[in-house]
Scaffold this active site. Structure first.
Site, short mmCIF file in Angstrom:
data_model
loop_
_atom_site.label_atom_id
_atom_site.label_comp_id
_atom_site.label_asym_id
_atom_site.label_seq_id
_atom_site.Cartn_x
_atom_site.Cartn_y
_atom_site.Cartn_z
N CYS A 2 0.77 -1.08 -0.03
CA CYS A 2 0.09 0.16 -0.05
C CYS A 2 0.74 1.17 0.24
CB CYS A 2 -0.96 -0.04 1.36
SG CYS A 2 -2.20 1.23 1.45
N LYS A 606 -6.51 3.27 2.77
CA LYS A 606 -7.20 4.48 2.33
C LYS A 606 -7.51 4.66 1.06
CE LYS A 606 -8.56 8.73 3.24
NZ LYS A 606 -9.77 9.00 3.74
#
Length: 611
Positions: A2, A606
């Site tokens: 990520c 996110k």
């Protein structure tokens, strides 16, 4: 996924890499690692499953000191979250790779590389990349040439950072479907998947375009396009207050961001409202001419942004009389789409890097849409760069994984779009635009009034402490708000939550209602209020406990099993924005009571930069 950080400098870069990872923690992850070409001339790494703080402890015990390195936070896609699968991945202890994305043909490549004698020690698709690159280096000593050759064999999405012990003065990067940004310094340069990771070392950034490959040295950056041609990318200077990445007086980023909503809504409105109408040129100099041609709107988004799009459909059709379809991006991109003439394609994304939304936009360009418009919070994102028109929300950096202020500013932007289209086409009822413009000016104050109910909602949250399921209800434009409320609760408290139109209760959901399932409802004072009250009686008749956020003029009162929280009165068109606030606060306080990780809920990221 990520997070990626890289650095090449004249100083020790380990602390820079570690700080960059900390700044990317908000994106969600399950393991972390760092690789450094040390001053002793050895490529070494440290990896840990869990938090960046655990990696930091490992580095304190076994320091890595060097001037070239890469680091990564991993959100598991292929292979379990464990140290063995954490990045960076090595080949022959001389080549290291970190990777965001998904390599779709990794199984075939793995078998091919095994037949060449490569031994795999992880379950990841990333390890395929590093061994493939090592194999390519047998044909050329130049890492950039080898990388250009290797990426031609990769199918899928990737953002790559590569270092090679044989070339300790350079950092290589490649981007296809996953964002990368170069941080430009003085005698040092950096790389990251998000410029937030690098703001402690530079405020100058260079964004890689789709298909770019970059060679980054201390004092130079060279970039090639997907066709192998040298190209120069613009250096952009970024200014953002340091407080954006600081919780300040708040316990969590999410609570801070909830309370920032009056301010960021005000910012999103600034410069976009005239005395009695929306300023259409806020969408771009050609907006008025283009909007006059629009006969239909297609909205595409994911998650919370999809819910914003669903609210916009009620506005576009109800206020401006413009037909609108709303679809989840991951579904839109994989079906055969019939495009109506003169349809405006609208994409919504907080980050502007959401993989499915970007892919849907690129697909839309081949389908004959009139034009594309992005509603986005990041002005230098891929979505903005690839769209014809843009309206930027002014939410500022959103650190909490569960979106709050981005959602309400998206709603404001979509209402501005609705009024602009209706204004240009002359389809708004007389006086409606002037009334809504005046109400929009008052909106930040109304949001502040809703936030003042913070203490009341914290007490209501206690009703959920031992619950495992919750039902959210709404009618009309409040149904997507109920969906957003259910999403927030499940995201951060891990309580199963569903949302339904209140009129659908008798078509199934009523079977679930009992004393152990709280039912949360939003009840503005509009033409659907009496019908909604009837729906709520059905819940009470079956022993369900009601939590009702109701307009102060709705005439609803507390009673046995019914908890009414009075909301400030507001014009119905703006009710979806106002009623979002208490649902966010409710979810937050329930999560705090349950002791979950509010800002970084499990299994979530996110910015979803893979499919």
């Amino acid at each position: 996924m990520c997070g990626i950080v890289g650095a090449v400098a004249e100083r020790n870069i380990t602390a820079i890499l570690l700080e960059g990872l900390k700044r990317l923690e908000y994106r969600g992850y399950d393991s972390a690692g760092v690789a450094v070409f040390t001053n002793e001339g050895v490529l070494e790494r440290r990896r840990r499953s869990g938090k960046v703080s655990e990696l930091e402890q490992a580095l304190a015990g076994e320091p890595l000191i060097g001037r070239l390195g890469i680091a990564h936070t991993r959100w598991a896609t292929h292979g379990a979250p464990c140290e063995r699968n954490a990045h960076p991945h090595f080949s022959a202890d001389e080549l290291a790779v970190v990777h965001n994305g998904i390599i779709e043909n990794h199984e075939a490549l793995r078998e091919q590389l095994k037949s060449l004698g490569y031994v795999f020690v992880s379950d990841t698709d990333t390890e395929v990349i590093v061994h493939l690159l090592h194999h390519k280096l047998k044909d050329t000593p130049d890492l950039a040439v080898a990388l250009k050759s290797a990426v031609k064999e990769l199918h899928g999405a990737y953002g790559l950072a590569v270092i090679n012990a044989a070339q300790p003065d350079r950092l290589l990067a490649a981007r296809s479907g996953s964002p990368l940004v170069i941080g430009v310094g003085m005698g040092e340069n950096f790389l990251a998947s998000d410029q937030l990771a690098l703001r402690q070392v530079t405020d100058r950034f260079m964004y890689l375009e789709e298909g770019d490959i970059a060679e980054i040295r201390r004092d130079s950056v060279q970039i090639w396009t997907v066709d192998g041609l040298p190209v120069v990318r613009e250096v952009v200077q970024y200014h953002e207050g340091a407080e954006a990445a600081d919780k300040g007086e708040y316990r969590h980023f999410m609570l801070k961001e909830i309370h920032e909503q009056p301010k960021v809504v005000q910012r999103t409105l600034e410069g976009r409202l005239g005395q009695h109408q929306v300023l259409v040129h806020a969408f771009g100099p050609q907006a008025a001419e283009l909007f006059a041609k629009v006969r239909n709107v297609q909205i595409v988004a994911c998650g919370t942004s999809y819910h914003a799009g669903m609210v916009a459909r009620y506005w576009l059709e109800g206020l401006a009389g413009i037909p609108c379809q709303v679809e989840v991006a991951s579904e839109f991109r994989y079906r055969k789409v019939v495009v109506q003439p003169d349809t405006l394609f609208v994409s919504i994304s907080q980050s502007g890097e959401t993989a499915d939304t970007l892919a849907a936009l690129r697909n839309a360009k081949e389908l004959g849409f009139l034009a594309s418009l992005a509603i986005c919070n990041v002005g230098i994102s891929s979505l903005v760069r690839e769209s014809d028109l843009t309206l930027l929300t002014q939410a500022g950096p959103e650190i909490g994984v569960a979106s709050t202020k981005a959602f309400t500013t998206q709603l404001v932007a979509l209402l501005l779009l609705t009024l602009s289209l209706g204004q240009v086409k002359g389809s708004l009822e007389e006086g409606v635009e002037a009334q809504l413009v005046e109400e929009l000016r008052r909106l930040p104050t109304r949001l502040g009034e809703a936030l003042a109910m913070d203490g009341t909602i914290e007490k209501v949250a206690e009703l959920f402490a031992e619950k495992h399921h919750t039902l959210f209800l709404g009618r009309g434009a409040q149904f997507p708000v109920a969906m957003e409320g259910a999403l927030k609760l499940k995201e951060i408290s891990y309580i199963h939550a569903e949302a339904y139109p209140a009129g659908e209760l008798k078509h199934g959901p009523l079977a679930l209602v009992d004393a152990d399932m709280p039912v949360v409802t939003v009840a503005p004072n509009n033409e659907l209020l009496e019908k909604l009250k009837s729906n709520l009686q059905e819940v009470r008749a079956r022993g369900g406990e009601l939590i009702v956020f109701a307009d102060e003029q709705a005439g609803m009162k507390n009673g046995e099993g019914t908890h009414v929280i009075a909301m400030p009165h507001i014009i119905d068109a703006l009710a979806p924005i106002l009623y979002t606030i208490p649902l966010q606060l409710l979810s937050y306080y329930v999560a705090v009571l349950k002791g979950t990780d509010v800002d970084q809920p499990r299994n979530l990221a996110k910015s979803v930069t893979v499919e």
